[in-house]
Scaffold this motif. Structure first.
Motif, mmCIF file in Angstrom:
data_model
loop_
_atom_site.group_PDB
_atom_site.id
_atom_site.type_symbol
_atom_site.label_atom_id
_atom_site.label_comp_id
_atom_site.label_asym_id
_atom_site.label_seq_id
_atom_site.Cartn_x
_atom_site.Cartn_y
_atom_site.Cartn_z
ATOM 1 N N THR A 149 -8.520 8.847 0.203
ATOM 2 C CA THR A 149 -8.301 7.506 0.427
ATOM 3 C C THR A 149 -7.173 6.772 -0.076
ATOM 4 O O THR A 149 -6.619 5.702 0.806
ATOM 5 C CB THR A 149 -9.462 6.950 -1.036
ATOM 6 O OG1 THR A 149 -10.356 7.768 -0.898
ATOM 7 C CG2 THR A 149 -9.065 5.489 -1.020
ATOM 8 N N CYS A 150 -6.008 7.483 -0.806
ATOM 9 C CA CYS A 150 -4.969 6.806 -1.006
ATOM 10 C C CYS A 150 -4.195 6.634 0.213
ATOM 11 O O CYS A 150 -3.236 6.296 0.180
ATOM 12 C CB CYS A 150 -4.282 7.722 -2.099
ATOM 13 S SG CYS A 150 -4.894 7.610 -3.644
ATOM 14 N N GLY A 151 -4.387 8.256 0.827
ATOM 15 C CA GLY A 151 -3.460 7.652 1.994
ATOM 16 C C GLY A 151 -4.069 6.710 3.209
ATOM 17 O O GLY A 151 -2.814 6.254 4.181
ATOM 18 N N MET A 152 -5.047 6.337 3.141
ATOM 19 C CA MET A 152 -5.281 5.705 4.351
ATOM 20 C C MET A 152 -4.899 4.189 3.809
ATOM 21 O O MET A 152 -4.889 3.443 4.431
ATOM 22 C CB MET A 152 -7.084 5.290 3.996
ATOM 23 C CG MET A 152 -8.349 6.638 4.527
ATOM 24 S SD MET A 152 -7.346 6.629 6.571
ATOM 25 C CE MET A 152 -7.955 5.663 6.743
ATOM 26 N N LEU A 153 -4.778 3.937 1.786
ATOM 27 C CA LEU A 153 -3.892 2.648 1.331
ATOM 28 C C LEU A 153 -2.737 2.782 2.172
ATOM 29 O O LEU A 153 -2.140 1.790 2.535
ATOM 30 C CB LEU A 153 -4.536 2.649 0.425
ATOM 31 C CG LEU A 153 -5.926 2.556 -0.420
ATOM 32 C CD1 LEU A 153 -5.886 2.562 -1.738
ATOM 33 C CD2 LEU A 153 -6.707 1.594 -0.281
ATOM 34 N N LEU A 154 -2.308 3.946 2.183
ATOM 35 C CA LEU A 154 -0.427 3.367 2.584
ATOM 36 C C LEU A 154 -0.345 2.886 3.767
ATOM 37 O O LEU A 154 0.369 2.509 3.841
ATOM 38 C CB LEU A 154 0.097 5.187 1.835
ATOM 39 C CG LEU A 154 0.396 5.170 0.674
ATOM 40 C CD1 LEU A 154 0.485 6.757 0.211
ATOM 41 C CD2 LEU A 154 1.284 4.132 -0.122
ATOM 42 N N GLY B 281 -0.472 0.030 -0.345
ATOM 43 C CA GLY B 281 0.043 1.213 -0.713
ATOM 44 C C GLY B 281 0.845 0.606 -2.148
ATOM 45 O O GLY B 281 0.999 2.663 -2.873
ATOM 46 N N ARG B 282 1.380 -0.250 -2.064
ATOM 47 C CA ARG B 282 2.110 -0.748 -3.554
ATOM 48 C C ARG B 282 1.690 -0.161 -4.348
ATOM 49 O O ARG B 282 2.157 -0.113 -5.257
ATOM 50 C CB ARG B 282 2.581 -2.328 -3.660
ATOM 51 C CG ARG B 282 0.838 -2.592 -2.903
ATOM 52 C CD ARG B 282 1.498 -4.706 -3.450
ATOM 53 N NE ARG B 282 0.247 -5.427 -3.115
ATOM 54 C CZ ARG B 282 0.109 -6.561 -3.304
ATOM 55 N NH1 ARG B 282 1.095 -6.936 -3.902
ATOM 56 N NH2 ARG B 282 -1.087 -7.411 -2.939
ATOM 57 N N TRP B 283 0.332 -0.164 -4.787
ATOM 58 C CA TRP B 283 -0.856 0.528 -5.983
ATOM 59 C C TRP B 283 -0.246 1.955 -6.378
ATOM 60 O O TRP B 283 -0.747 1.984 -7.517
ATOM 61 C CB TRP B 283 -2.183 0.274 -6.300
ATOM 62 C CG TRP B 283 -2.701 -1.487 -5.549
ATOM 63 C CD1 TRP B 283 -2.345 -2.232 -7.068
ATOM 64 C CD2 TRP B 283 -2.742 -2.219 -4.775
ATOM 65 N NE1 TRP B 283 -2.780 -3.644 -6.482
ATOM 66 C CE2 TRP B 283 -3.329 -3.210 -5.109
ATOM 67 C CE3 TRP B 283 -3.299 -1.390 -3.329
ATOM 68 C CZ2 TRP B 283 -3.494 -4.298 -4.335
ATOM 69 C CZ3 TRP B 283 -3.857 -2.542 -2.764
ATOM 70 C CH2 TRP B 283 -4.354 -3.939 -3.278
ATOM 71 N N CYS B 284 0.109 2.274 -5.056
ATOM 72 C CA CYS B 284 0.485 3.539 -5.401
ATOM 73 C C CYS B 284 1.675 4.316 -5.975
ATOM 74 O O CYS B 284 2.276 5.743 -6.242
ATOM 75 C CB CYS B 284 -0.067 5.025 -4.733
ATOM 76 S SG CYS B 284 -2.167 5.272 -3.910
ATOM 77 N N LYS B 285 2.477 2.719 -6.223
ATOM 78 C CA LYS B 285 4.069 3.412 -6.416
ATOM 79 C C LYS B 285 4.297 2.521 -7.174
ATOM 80 O O LYS B 285 3.792 1.808 -7.921
ATOM 81 C CB LYS B 285 5.147 2.095 -5.639
ATOM 82 C CG LYS B 285 4.863 2.323 -3.811
ATOM 83 C CD LYS B 285 6.217 2.158 -3.014
ATOM 84 C CE LYS B 285 5.572 1.926 -1.893
ATOM 85 N NZ LYS B 285 5.955 1.804 -1.097
ATOM 86 N N LYS B 286 6.220 2.952 -8.473
ATOM 87 C CA LYS B 286 6.047 2.126 -9.409
ATOM 88 C C LYS B 286 6.334 0.774 -9.084
ATOM 89 O O LYS B 286 6.651 0.151 -8.251
ATOM 90 C CB LYS B 286 7.627 2.858 -9.556
ATOM 91 C CG LYS B 286 6.419 4.488 -10.186
ATOM 92 C CD LYS B 286 8.222 4.918 -10.970
ATOM 93 C CE LYS B 286 7.715 6.432 -11.092
ATOM 94 N NZ LYS B 286 9.193 7.293 -11.745
#
Length: 679
Positions: free
Chosen positions: A583-588, A593-598
């Motif tokens: 799921t995370c990969g698809m979002l990126l 994918g910014r929700w996965c970054k600082k």
């Protein structure tokens, strides 16, 4: 001597009993003197001794053996003698060829009518013996293969190979069973039994009942002539049967019932005419049957309901019209039979029922419309039957049981919807109005593959459910109110035996254990843990292949248990983590994918130059940059477009490595605060 001869009836006058005493034994004996109108003949005196003496002394020659007949000189016998004389004369006319008196003119000379005695020859003695046998109440002759009981006054000659109705039975007999013989008629054989109440001549070869053959059976209440070859009923066929209550003429060859064939049966309560070839029934056939309660016309060839004839039956309670050729029920097909309780129309060709067809049947409690051509439940027509308790709609062409299919049938207790080859769905609200429903049978609906959850939970009195022979591959305990059921039939369904049937496996095992301990279900239901009675011998697995045709009760517990193991937990955990990473990969990949970054890594949003009419739009990243903006106001200058530069943005731009200057334009002379949006 005159040659004039008397008539046959005049020859045999009443017999007079004479008393006498046997001096050797001191016992009573009776001497019978045969009187006739013949002149010049010697008297024939026949003495009948008690039963222990097996012979009768006669002044005639030859001597006649009495077998076991005992005659006592009583006033009752004298009365019986006079009662039977006339019946005997008629009988002798029909049987004179068997008694060698067909040529009575050679025996009796014609003379003036005087009371004289006749010389006794062998024929006279035989006649006197036969007559005495008929009058003997205490020990009449019982034919071979028959059972006679003089205490209960019953005679049973079923399957005895008789070709005629026996005439030597006890004259006071009340019940005669002649079922399954080879009797072809009943002519002149019944007048002797005036006390008869019940007569069965079914399964014989009778082709006609003749006329007035029951004239002396005025006490008869039950007559069964079914399974014969009767083709018609004449005007006087049932003359004399004024007290008859039950008449069964089913399984014969009747084609039409016309005229007044039944007019001599004023007390008739039950009439069975099923299994004939009746095409029509006259309008006035039932005119004299005002007390008729039961009318059975099944398995005939009626094209329509005989409405005019039924109007003459105000007391009718049970009407059977099954197995005919009726195609529709029109508005006036069924008259207003206010007392009708049961109506069976099974096995016709009915495809149409008028909306008002049942309006006059307010008391109807049982309706059978099975094996017809109905394509949908006649909800509107049935809703008028507010007292209906039992309904059968099996073997029709329903595709679905609609919501509230049995609307307003609040008294319905038993429902059958079986053998519906096109039924594919049952709505969860199909039975919501039937709050008194006790039994539902939905067997052999091969196209029905599932039941809606909690279908039966709105019927608090439901105790019996049968869903055998359907297409169910899986069943859930939520389908049935198990806590209130007495019986649950589930056999002959193609069940897939897996952990979804654990509840069923547990019930079958519990019942098996209960039976093994020789405990009755009545005792079991006294415990809080009550279970319904299952047909465990027919509940089998269809899948998987390793369990095919195996009884559910015999399935190993491991096949229906779904307990989780450590390996299963690990596998599930890995699968969940893999799904999260995916799921995370698809979002990126999709730019989210910014929700996965600082937060520090977020790019500075672009700053835009806005041209506003008296207002300024400012884009800020955080509130931290607002310290120097508290007193910031933009002042409008000339109408021409002027520029105003806010230096604080320059420092932000330098920190972010951009040298772009953020310029804001405004028109107008009014001072207005800036509209700030945080991004």
């Amino acid at each position: 001597m005159d040659d004039e001869r008397p008539s046959w009836r005049e020859k045999w006058l009443p017999f007079l009993p004479l008393e006498g005493t046997d001096t050797r034994r001191g016992s009573r004996m009776t001497t019978w003197r045969i009187e006739a109108t013949d002149t010049g003949r010697e008297p024939c005196m026949t003495t009948w001794r008690p039963v222990k003496e097996r012979s009768a002394k006669s002044s005639c020659n030859p001597t006649v053996t009495t077998n076991s007949y005992k005659m006592e000189n009583t006033k009752h016998q004298a009365q019986k003698l006079a009662q039977w004389t006339d019946a005997f004369l008629g009988f002798m006319e029909s049987w004179k060829h068997l008694l060698n008196v067909s040529r009575h003119e050679n025996i009796i000379s014609k003379t003036r009518r005087k009371k004289n005695l006749v010389r006794c020859n062998s024929s006279t003695v035989l006649i006197s013996l036969l007559f005495i046998l008929l009058l003997d109440v205490s020990s009449a002759m019982c034919p071979p293969k028959c059972t006679c009981d003089d205490e209960t006054l019953k005679a049973s000659c079923g399957e005895a190979g008789l070709e005629v109705v026996p005439i030597q039975l006890n004259p006071d007999v009340k019940t005669i069973n002649l079922e399954g013989n080879r009797i072809s008629n009943v002519h002149l054989t019944l007048p002797f039994y005036t006390n008869l109440r019940w007569l069965d001549v079914s399964r014989n070869r009778i082709s006609t009942l003749g006329v007035r053959n029951f004239e002396y059976q005025q006490k008869l209440v039950h007559l069964n002539v079914s399974l014969n070859e009767i083709t018609n009923l004449s005007k006087d066929t049932f003359r004399g049967l004024k007290n008859l209550r039950v008449l069964d003429i089913s399984q014969n060859m009747l084609e039409n019932i016309e005229g007044v064939a039944l007019s001599d049966l004023p007390d008739l309560a039950e009439l069975y005419m099923s299994g004939n070839k009746i095409i029509s029934i006259g309008d006035r056939v039932f005119d004299h049957l005002s007390n008729l309660r039961v009318l059975k016309l099944e398995d005939n060839q009626l094209l329509d309901i005989p409405t005019p004839a039924l109007r003459r039956l105000p007391s009718l309670k049970i009407l059977g019209l099954s197995g005919n050729l009726i195609e529709s029920i029109e508005e006036d097909s069924l008259p207003a039979l206010r007392d009708l309780r049961s109506l069976t129309l099974q096995g016709n060709l009915i495809s149409k029922i008028h909306r008002a067809a049942f309006d006059g049947l307010q008391s109807l409690q049982l309706l059978d419309l099975s094996e017809n051509n109905l394509t949908s439940v006649p909800t509107a027509q049935l809703s008028k039957l507010t007292n209906l308790a039992e309904l059968d709609l099996s073997a029709n062409n329903f595709v679905i049981l609609e919501p509230v299919a049995f609307q307003s049938l609040f008294e319905l207790r038993r429902l059958r919807v079986c053998r519906l080859p096109k039924l594919r769905r049952v709505d969860v609200r199909a039975f919501v109005d039937n709050i008194k429903l006790e039994s539902v049978v939905m067997d052999d609906n091969s196209a029905l593959q599932a039941l809606p959850t909690r279908l039966f939970h709105g019927n608090p009195l439901l105790v019996d459910i049968s869903v055998r022979g359907n297409g169910f591959t899986s069943l859930d305990s939520a389908h049935f109110p198990l806590d209130q059921l007495h019986s649950l039939s589930l056999s002959d369904n193609p069940l897939h035996c897996n952990c979804s049937l654990l509840w069923l496996w547990l019930l079958t095992r519990k019942q098996l254990d209960t039976d093994a301990k020789n405990l009755t279900l009545a005792a079991a239901t006294n415990s809080p843990d009550t279970i319904p009675r299952l047909d465990i011998d027919g509940i089998r697995c269809a899948e998987p292949e390793t369990l095919r045709n195996l009884l559910v009760v015999d399935v190993p517990e491991s096949e229906v248990r779904c307990d989780a193991s450590w390996l299963a937990v690990i596998i599930v955990t890995i699968v969940v983590m893999a799904l999260f990473a995916l799921t995370c990969g698809m979002l990126l990949l999709l730019g989210t994918g910014r929700w996965c970054k600082k937060r520090d890594e977020l790019p500075e949003p672009p700053h835009h130059s806005h041209l506003q009419n008296g207002a300024v739009l400012m884009l800020m990243t955080t509130k931290d940059n607002m310290d120097s903006m508290d007193n910031f106001m933009l002042k409008a200058k000339e109408p021409l477009v002027s520029e105003m530069q806010f230096q604080h943005w320059d420092s932000i731009a330098k920190e972010n490595g951009t040298a772009e200057s953020h310029v804001y334009h405004m028109n107008g002379n009014a001072k207005k605060p800036a509209h700030i949006v945080y991004v």
